[in-house]
Design an enzyme around this catalytic site. Structure first.
Site: not given
Ligand SMILES: Cc1ncc(COP(=O)(O)O)c(C=O)c1O
Lengths: 149, 419
Positions: B135, B212, B215, B238, B376
């Site tokens: 992401h 990370d 998800q 999430k 993203c």
């Molecule tokens: C795999 C992954 N990493 C990071 C993020 C970013 O998360 P947040 O927007 O809650 O900071 C997301 C959210 O879309 C994600 O799906």
């Protein structure tokens, strides 16, 4: 799906399937890339302007049905127009899509009026205006890439 | 993860999706005169009434600033906030509650690690390993760090199923490698990465690793001690919690050595104009007044998940995912992007030549919320040479009947484009 039909009118589907003026123009006087970072759509607009008149207009790129149809119909509509006329159509089209109150259907826009359904889909307005902003920037000799943001 | 060994036990347990659904007030509405089917869970999940109530309760009864009041409300708020930290600690099985830092979410957690740990430990010509399926939240903070320090990024490539190439990963290590940062579950592809193996490989090279988990935490049990990762991130919104709250897990010995991230109140012990002594962990990283209500809401969301059982959830969701995959396989002209052997309930797809945005608009008319775009993860789109996908992502309140409706709606999408 009635209001959906208003968005995806037959003529839009048709222009999406068989875009008009869909080619790279070798002898373009203006060329510009339009980019919608939200969806990754990229459309390149080519114009051949001589003596203040749009002799040829074409485009290449990828996008949703709305952005492709809009680019296709736009390039069709520009042919033979003076720069002033193009500016006028640009203004009118912009109003059609974004004005708070739905404007009257105008002859000036002709079949472009079918894109008016987009006004009910705020998330899709940029799809319809991408090619137009690119074209406008090309005519005004702005930078090489315009984005919808 | 633990599903296999327990599956017998699980199938005998009642998983009452109907009653779960009723816990989520936002799901009980119509969109374009159709009952809402919410398939955008990977972007953010809906919130159960219990979470909403916990926010209301906090603001109605306990609202006060924390850690520095002697009055009753402040003591109550402080206790609720610190209890929330313990709830997160237990949820990911961290050894100490001081290893949990509350932050806005995964994005802020990664930025913190990049700017705090990164700037202290990564320098000119050093290397950071990330993957092609990250992401943007796990790309851009490292690029910023690289710009500041002169370090470079090394990218683990993926194959056409959307799986990381582990041999290539191994080969990226050198004595310049200072950190690995990799996603647990890809939001664009649904791939579950073999992170245990990846963590072990990193540690064989004496390189710390960040996972990370944005998800992953809603869908599977996480045990950071068993995994051994150095950093793990999560986002409350999430996993049925509020927006604006998330957490960073970091090993105590690492957290203790890291310089502070932001300066301000709460993160200090003592301030004079000559010198400031920083507070101990985790408070050193929680400058200013935190999202107290959010932390409490996140803990309530975790309690809610635990009341159903994360293993039960995982098991149920795997059923949904397999069903969706089966319908997708049988659906002419539908191409699934992300076909890893190990996958969660994320169905990223293309339909004929129809652009994802058109699919999204037409599905919305059927009351079905999906996500369309690059999610993203533009490098993933680039790998598959596509601008965008349509993505349906499932969670515990979704049903097979809803998935079936998704595919009926895709027939309608085709109808619109067939004329
Ligand atoms: C795999 C992954 N990493 C990071 C993020 C970013 O998360 P947040 O927007 O809650 O900071 C997301 C959210 O879309 C994600 O799906």
């Amino acid at each position: 799906m009635s209001d959906l039909r208003e968005l995806y009118q037959e003529i839009i589907i048709d222009h999406n399937r068989q875009p008009r003026n869909f080619y790279e123009m070798e002898d373009a006087t203006q060329k510009i890339d339009g980019f919608n970072p939200l969806c990754g759509d990229r459309i390149t607009i080519y114009l051949k302007v001589e003596n203040g008149i749009v002799e040829k207009a074409s485009f290449k790129g990828t996008g949703c049905a709305i952005s492709i149809a809009s680019a296709s119909m736009m390039t069709d509509s520009l042919l033979g127009k003076t720069i002033q006329q193009v500016e006028a159509v640009f203004e009118k089209f912009h109003q059609l899509i974004t004005a708070a109150k739905k404007p009257e259907t105008t002859d000036e826009l002709g079949k472009l009026n079918v894109l008016g359904g987009v006004r009910n889909y705020p998330s899709r307005i940029k799809c319809a205006t991408l090619a137009w902003h690119a074209m406008h920037a090309a005519l005004n000799q702005e930078s090489d890439t315009v984005t919808t943001e | 993860m633990t599903v296999d060994t327990q599956s017998e036990h699980i199938t005998t347990m009642a998983f009452d999706v109907k009653s779960i659904k009723q816990d989520f007030p936002a799901l009980a509405q119509t969109v374009h005169n159709k009952p809402l089917i919410y398939f955008d869970n990977a972007a953010t999940s809906q919130k159960p009434q219990a979470v909403i109530d916990s926010l209301v309760h906090y603001y109605q009864h306990d609202n006060a600033n924390i850690h520095r009041g002697v009055h009753t409300l402040s003591e109550r708020a402080t206790k609720a906030y610190e209890d929330a930290r313990k709830t997160v600690q237990q949820f990911v099985n961290a050894k100490h509650d001081s290893e949990i830092v509350f932050l806005r979410g995964t994005t802020e957690a990664i930025n913190l690690v990049a700017q705090s740990y990164g700037r202290a430990n990564i320098g000119q010509d050093d290397e950071i390993i990330i993957s092609e399926m990250e992401h943007h939240a796990n790309i851009v903070p490292w690029q910023m760090l690289c710009e500041q320090t002169g370090a470079t990024l090394k990218i683990i490539p993926i194959n056409d199923k959307g799986e990381l190439l582990l041999e290539e990963y191994q080969a990226l290590f050198s004595n310049k490698t200072k950190l690995v940062a990799v996603v647990h579950i890809s939001n664009a592809l649904g791939t579950i990465n073999p992170i245990k193996q990846m963590i072990d490989i990193a540690h064989q090279h004496d390189v710390p690793i960040l996972i990370d988990g944005a998800q992953a935490t809603p869908h599977m049990a996480i045990d950071v001690q068993a995994l051994g990762c150095d950093f793990y991130t999560l986002s409350g919104h999430k996993m049925y919690g509020p927006t604006g709250i998330g957490a960073l897990y970091a090993k105590k010995e690492i957290l203790e050595k890291m310089p502070p991230y932001q300066g301000g109140g709460e993160m200090i012990k003592m301030v004079t104009f000559e010198k400031t002594t920083y507070n101990e962990i985790p408070f050193r990283y929680e400058a200013g007044t935190m999202h107290i209500a959010g932390a409490i809401g996140l803990a309530t969301a975790i309690d809610y998940i635990q009341s159903i059982g994360i293993e039960n959830i995982a098991h149920y969701e795997q059923g949904l995912s397999a069903y969706a995959q089966q319908l997708a396989d049988d659906f002419d002209g539908l191409r699934v992007i992300g076909t890893a052997a190990d996958k969660t309930g994320i169905l990223s797809f293309l339909l004929d030549n129809i652009h994802a945005h058109d699919v999204g608009t037409i599905l919305d008319h059927e009351g079905i919320a999906i996500r369309t775009g690059h999610h993203c993860a533009m490098p993933v789109m680039q790998h598959f040479n596509i601008p965008a996908t349509a993505r349906a992502s499932f969670c515990m309140y979704n049903t097979k009947a809803e998935i079936k409706q998704l595919f009926s709606a895709l027939d309608k999408v085709r109808e619109v484009f067939a004329k």
